[in-house]
Design a protein around this motif. Structure first.
Motif, PDB file in Angstrom:
ATOM      1  N   MET A 100       0.843   4.018  -2.959  1.00  0.00           N
ATOM      2  CA  MET A 100       0.469   5.399  -2.634  1.00  0.00           C
ATOM      3  C   MET A 100       1.585   6.377  -2.996  1.00  0.00           C
ATOM      4  O   MET A 100       1.318   7.531  -3.359  1.00  0.00           O
ATOM      5  CB  MET A 100       0.111   5.510  -1.156  1.00  0.00           C
ATOM      6  CG  MET A 100      -1.189   4.827  -0.773  1.00  0.00           C
ATOM      7  SD  MET A 100      -2.644   5.535  -1.576  1.00  0.00           S
ATOM      8  CE  MET A 100      -2.701   7.151  -0.795  1.00  0.00           C
ATOM      9  N   GLN A 149       1.510   8.897   4.632  1.00  0.00           N
ATOM     10  CA  GLN A 149       1.751   9.376   3.274  1.00  0.00           C
ATOM     11  C   GLN A 149       1.443  10.863   3.160  1.00  0.00           C
ATOM     12  O   GLN A 149       2.142  11.613   2.458  1.00  0.00           O
ATOM     13  CB  GLN A 149       0.901   8.580   2.280  1.00  0.00           C
ATOM     14  CG  GLN A 149       1.358   7.154   2.044  1.00  0.00           C
ATOM     15  CD  GLN A 149       2.620   7.068   1.213  1.00  0.00           C
ATOM     16  OE1 GLN A 149       2.893   7.947   0.392  1.00  0.00           O
ATOM     17  NE2 GLN A 149       3.397   6.021   1.422  1.00  0.00           N
ATOM     18  N   ASP A 202      -4.645   0.711   6.631  1.00  0.00           N
ATOM     19  CA  ASP A 202      -5.029   1.767   5.699  1.00  0.00           C
ATOM     20  C   ASP A 202      -4.904   3.143   6.353  1.00  0.00           C
ATOM     21  O   ASP A 202      -4.344   4.078   5.773  1.00  0.00           O
ATOM     22  CB  ASP A 202      -6.472   1.563   5.230  1.00  0.00           C
ATOM     23  CG  ASP A 202      -6.677   0.234   4.517  1.00  0.00           C
ATOM     24  OD1 ASP A 202      -5.685  -0.484   4.311  1.00  0.00           O
ATOM     25  OD2 ASP A 202      -7.825  -0.079   4.179  1.00  0.00           O
ATOM     26  N   VAL A 215      -7.034  10.921  -4.125  1.00  0.00           N
ATOM     27  CA  VAL A 215      -7.180   9.468  -4.127  1.00  0.00           C
ATOM     28  C   VAL A 215      -8.400   9.079  -3.296  1.00  0.00           C
ATOM     29  O   VAL A 215      -8.595   9.582  -2.193  1.00  0.00           O
ATOM     30  CB  VAL A 215      -5.936   8.762  -3.546  1.00  0.00           C
ATOM     31  CG1 VAL A 215      -6.160   7.255  -3.456  1.00  0.00           C
ATOM     32  CG2 VAL A 215      -4.699   9.057  -4.393  1.00  0.00           C
ATOM     33  N   TYR A 256      -0.445   8.873  -5.180  1.00  0.00           N
ATOM     34  CA  TYR A 256      -0.827  10.072  -4.426  1.00  0.00           C
ATOM     35  C   TYR A 256       0.140  11.199  -4.761  1.00  0.00           C
ATOM     36  O   TYR A 256       1.275  11.234  -4.279  1.00  0.00           O
ATOM     37  CB  TYR A 256      -0.820   9.783  -2.932  1.00  0.00           C
ATOM     38  CG  TYR A 256      -1.211  10.971  -2.073  1.00  0.00           C
ATOM     39  CD1 TYR A 256      -2.339  11.744  -2.361  1.00  0.00           C
ATOM     40  CD2 TYR A 256      -0.455  11.315  -0.950  1.00  0.00           C
ATOM     41  CE1 TYR A 256      -2.696  12.828  -1.579  1.00  0.00           C
ATOM     42  CE2 TYR A 256      -0.811  12.399  -0.147  1.00  0.00           C
ATOM     43  CZ  TYR A 256      -1.925  13.149  -0.474  1.00  0.00           C
ATOM     44  OH  TYR A 256      -2.279  14.230   0.319  1.00  0.00           O
ATOM     45  N   LEU A 283       0.835  -1.202   0.000  1.00  0.00           N
ATOM     46  CA  LEU A 283       0.000   0.000   0.000  1.00  0.00           C
ATOM     47  C   LEU A 283       0.872   1.254   0.000  1.00  0.00           C
ATOM     48  O   LEU A 283       0.587   2.225  -0.724  1.00  0.00           O
ATOM     49  CB  LEU A 283      -0.938  -0.008   1.204  1.00  0.00           C
ATOM     50  CG  LEU A 283      -1.964   1.122   1.281  1.00  0.00           C
ATOM     51  CD1 LEU A 283      -2.783   1.218  -0.001  1.00  0.00           C
ATOM     52  CD2 LEU A 283      -2.883   0.922   2.480  1.00  0.00           C
ATOM     53  N   HIS A 284       1.951   1.241   0.780  1.00  0.00           N
ATOM     54  CA  HIS A 284       2.868   2.381   0.770  1.00  0.00           C
ATOM     55  C   HIS A 284       3.487   2.578  -0.612  1.00  0.00           C
ATOM     56  O   HIS A 284       3.568   3.711  -1.117  1.00  0.00           O
ATOM     57  CB  HIS A 284       3.977   2.175   1.802  1.00  0.00           C
ATOM     58  CG  HIS A 284       3.633   2.674   3.173  1.00  0.00           C
ATOM     59  ND1 HIS A 284       3.381   4.003   3.442  1.00  0.00           N
ATOM     60  CD2 HIS A 284       3.519   2.026   4.352  1.00  0.00           C
ATOM     61  CE1 HIS A 284       3.117   4.158   4.743  1.00  0.00           C
ATOM     62  NE2 HIS A 284       3.191   2.964   5.314  1.00  0.00           N
ATOM     63  N   MET A 296      -9.694   5.890  -1.406  1.00  0.00           N
ATOM     64  CA  MET A 296      -9.055   4.656  -0.936  1.00  0.00           C
ATOM     65  C   MET A 296      -9.963   3.968   0.088  1.00  0.00           C
ATOM     66  O   MET A 296     -10.053   4.383   1.236  1.00  0.00           O
ATOM     67  CB  MET A 296      -7.692   4.990  -0.319  1.00  0.00           C
ATOM     68  CG  MET A 296      -6.961   3.803   0.275  1.00  0.00           C
ATOM     69  SD  MET A 296      -6.398   2.628  -0.946  1.00  0.00           S
ATOM     70  CE  MET A 296      -6.579   1.113  -0.030  1.00  0.00           C
ATOM     71  N   THR A 336      -1.219   4.120   7.013  1.00  0.00           N
ATOM     72  CA  THR A 336      -0.508   4.365   5.757  1.00  0.00           C
ATOM     73  C   THR A 336      -0.889   5.716   5.176  1.00  0.00           C
ATOM     74  O   THR A 336      -0.029   6.513   4.782  1.00  0.00           O
ATOM     75  CB  THR A 336      -0.829   3.259   4.737  1.00  0.00           C
ATOM     76  OG1 THR A 336      -0.350   2.009   5.227  1.00  0.00           O
ATOM     77  CG2 THR A 336      -0.171   3.549   3.392  1.00  0.00           C
ATOM     78  N   ILE A 337      -2.174   5.994   5.125  1.00  0.00           N
ATOM     79  CA  ILE A 337      -2.629   7.248   4.536  1.00  0.00           C
ATOM     80  C   ILE A 337      -2.177   8.437   5.375  1.00  0.00           C
ATOM     81  O   ILE A 337      -1.720   9.460   4.845  1.00  0.00           O
ATOM     82  CB  ILE A 337      -4.162   7.213   4.373  1.00  0.00           C
ATOM     83  CG1 ILE A 337      -4.518   6.224   3.247  1.00  0.00           C
ATOM     84  CG2 ILE A 337      -4.723   8.606   4.090  1.00  0.00           C
ATOM     85  CD1 ILE A 337      -5.989   5.945   3.111  1.00  0.00           C
ATOM     86  N   ASP A 373      -8.147  -1.578  -0.651  1.00  0.00           N
ATOM     87  CA  ASP A 373      -7.519  -2.616   0.151  1.00  0.00           C
ATOM     88  C   ASP A 373      -8.471  -3.808   0.122  1.00  0.00           C
ATOM     89  O   ASP A 373      -9.546  -3.767   0.717  1.00  0.00           O
ATOM     90  CB  ASP A 373      -7.310  -2.119   1.584  1.00  0.00           C
ATOM     91  CG  ASP A 373      -6.820  -3.216   2.522  1.00  0.00           C
ATOM     92  OD1 ASP A 373      -6.728  -4.391   2.096  1.00  0.00           O
ATOM     93  OD2 ASP A 373      -6.545  -2.914   3.704  1.00  0.00           O
ATOM     94  N   ILE A 405      -7.390  12.620   0.637  1.00  0.00           N
ATOM     95  CA  ILE A 405      -7.596  11.181   0.436  1.00  0.00           C
ATOM     96  C   ILE A 405      -8.876  10.811   1.171  1.00  0.00           C
ATOM     97  O   ILE A 405      -9.008  11.051   2.374  1.00  0.00           O
ATOM     98  CB  ILE A 405      -6.413  10.355   0.973  1.00  0.00           C
ATOM     99  CG1 ILE A 405      -5.116  10.752   0.259  1.00  0.00           C
ATOM    100  CG2 ILE A 405      -6.681   8.860   0.768  1.00  0.00           C
ATOM    101  CD1 ILE A 405      -3.887  10.050   0.793  1.00  0.00           C
TER     102      ILE A 405
END
Length: 495
Positions: free
Chosen positions: A177, A207, A200, A249, A181, A173-174, A251, A203-204, A282, A190
């Motif tokens: 993104m 990011q 999730d 994004v 992203y 996921l990283h 997500m 990570t978001i 995801d 996001i």
């Protein structure tokens, strides 16, 4: 790797050599009994009970469903723990020689029987051939994961070249993104569900911070309406329409881990694209659980773990998807040796010949000991189809829902009787196999009593049990046994 290996022809083995083909059961001629699995589950239960001349709650109904289940043989490819082997079991209450009631495929799938065989093959290969295992054997280590990616692609509804097996879910996921992203001053948000799975959310959040932005400004969290447990599709689409010009994004999870809600990924993707957003999912709780059509839906990217419904073992090899439309435009932000074209990878020129699409996002060679159990499981999936599994799943989970509602619907005439509210959507098109059961009483003691009686499910305090009858290996008898055991657990916990 030795210099001698550089001269070896590095060509993956054919699909026919790598894994078996589907069995005849996948394409067998329909029979009148097949229609039973296409009925509304409640109607199916009533028809069978009428046919048998018994109560709809009789275990005879479950036996009848099992007898006519064309996928029942798939259970034989997995190791179902015995009750005696589960640490919480109390053998004064149950027969330890029986198989447990395993309803935890949403947390960890059962072990495929061939997993041990394949692992032992590679341990022997390592012991006997050493470094030559990179290029010889039934699954050469240098490209072993490539040989099962077509099986994985079938499960997620993708082209083989759109799928990569690598890393773990959060790492993938990283990586995705980092490339998808690309915030600007006006388009930096996001969109995700509130109380998304921690992978999730974290990570978001990170990011966004990595780009010098603040989560409180750039994370757009969507919650259910007051008094509701799940998100309405119309509300998701309305937010995308209203806020889309500021969203970089979208997500979401494919299936929400807590409520079991299956999101309308196709509609969400179309709505996001209309507003110029990238859309990713995801699919950890969706893959192997529901039908996915990532390519046809036009999803930009997705990732998933493989140890839940894909049965690859704890910490198993993850998967990633990037739609072919991005294969020449979306590049990895981080490069690794395994992203180099396989044909020249071992020439060590340090001049990157980047593979297109998701294959270029590979960083390192994949652990062969993680490839083995995943291969064992994917081969079982290849004995049927996601369409057939989904068909069984709708009836299997609907049968569980029917029995829960029959015994545990709130009754004003019995105010002290515990009742259960199902927070997962009742519409089969909005859920996978999991039902999240919200109890009117604290459930820790109930959960403990279930575990003492050989049930494996999942508790979320203060009041929710997540129960997942998995169509690949669970039976209708498992569901009936669970309901019987739940009654005993409730009675014991209140005494």
């Amino acid at each position: 790797m030795s210099a001698a290996e550089d001269s070896v022809s590095l060509c993956p083995v054919s699909r026919e050599e790598a894994h078996p083909q589907p069995t005849d059961s996948q394409s067998s001629t329909p029979t009148p009994m097949d229609e039973l699995f296409d009925l509304d589950p409640t109607e199916a239960v009533k028809q069978v009970s009428s046919l048998l001349g018994c109560s709809p709650t009789s275990e005879n109904v479950s036996h009848y469903f099992d007898k006519h289940d064309k996928l029942r043989h798939l259970r034989g490819n997995f190791l179902v723990p015995k009750i005696a082997d589960l640490p919480p079991s109390d053998l004064s209450l149950v027969d330890g020689s029986e198989e447990c009631i395993y309803l935890s495929g949403n947390s960890l799938g059962l072990q495929p029987k061939n997993a041990r065989k394949y692992l032992e093959e590679e341990l022997d290969n390592w012991a006997k051939t050493g470094v030559h295992g990179h290029t010889v054997g039934s699954r050469p280590w240098a490209w072993a994961e490539n040989n099962i990616e077509d099986l994985m692609a079938n499960i997620v509804g993708a082209k083989t070249e759109e799928v990569a097996l690598m890393n773990g879910l959060t790492v993938n996921l990283h990586l995705l993104m980092l490339s998808f992203y690309k915030p600007t001053q006006t388009r930096h948000k996001i969109l995700l569900e509130n109380k998304a799975f921690p992978s999730d959310h974290y990570t978001i959040e990170s990011q966004i911070r990595l780009r010098g932005l603040e989560p409180q400004h750039s994370m757009l969290l969507l919650s259910p309406r007051p008094g509701e447990d799940t998100l309405r599709t119309e509300d998701i689409l309305n937010v995308i329409e209203k806020e889309g010009d500021t969203i970089a994004v979208v997500m979401f999870g494919g299936v929400q881990f807590y409520t079991g809600q299956l999101f309308d990924m196709h509609a969400i993707t179309k709505a996001g694209h209309r507003k110029g957003c990238f859309v990713g999912f995801d699919c950890a709780h969706a893959v192997g659980n529901v039908e996915l059509k990532l390519h046809d839906w036009g999803v930009d990217f997705a990732c998933w773990c493989s140890y839940k419904y894909l049965n690859s073992g704890a910490g198993g090899l993850g998967g990633a998807f990037i739609h072919e439309k991005h294969k020449d435009t979306i590049k990895p932000a981080l490069l690794g040796w395994w992203g180099h074209d396989l044909k020249t990878r071992f020439q060590m020129t340090n001049v990157m010949e980047l593979q297109s699409g998701v294959s270029g996002f590979r960083l390192s060679n994949q652990p062969i000991l993680l490839v083995c159990p995943l291969q064992a499981s994917l081969e079982v999936f290849n004995m049927t189809s996601m369409q057939a599994l989904r068909r069984k799943s709708v009836l299997l989970t609907g049968y569980l829902e029917y029995l829960i509602k029959h015994y545990y619907t709130e009754d004003p005439a019995q105010p002290h009787k515990p009742y259960i509210r199902i927070i997962t959507p009742s519409d089969p098109q909005q859920r996978g196999c999991q039902l999240s059961l919200s109890f009117s009483i604290p459930i820790r003691r109930v959960f403990q009593e279930l575990e003492r009686r050989g049930v494996a499910c999942d508790m979320r305090e203060p009041s929710v049990l997540r129960v997942a009858p998995t169509p690949l290996y669970n039976s209708f008898s498992d569901v009936h046994r669970f309901i019987e055991t739940l009654g005993k657990a409730l009675a014991s916990s209140s005494s």
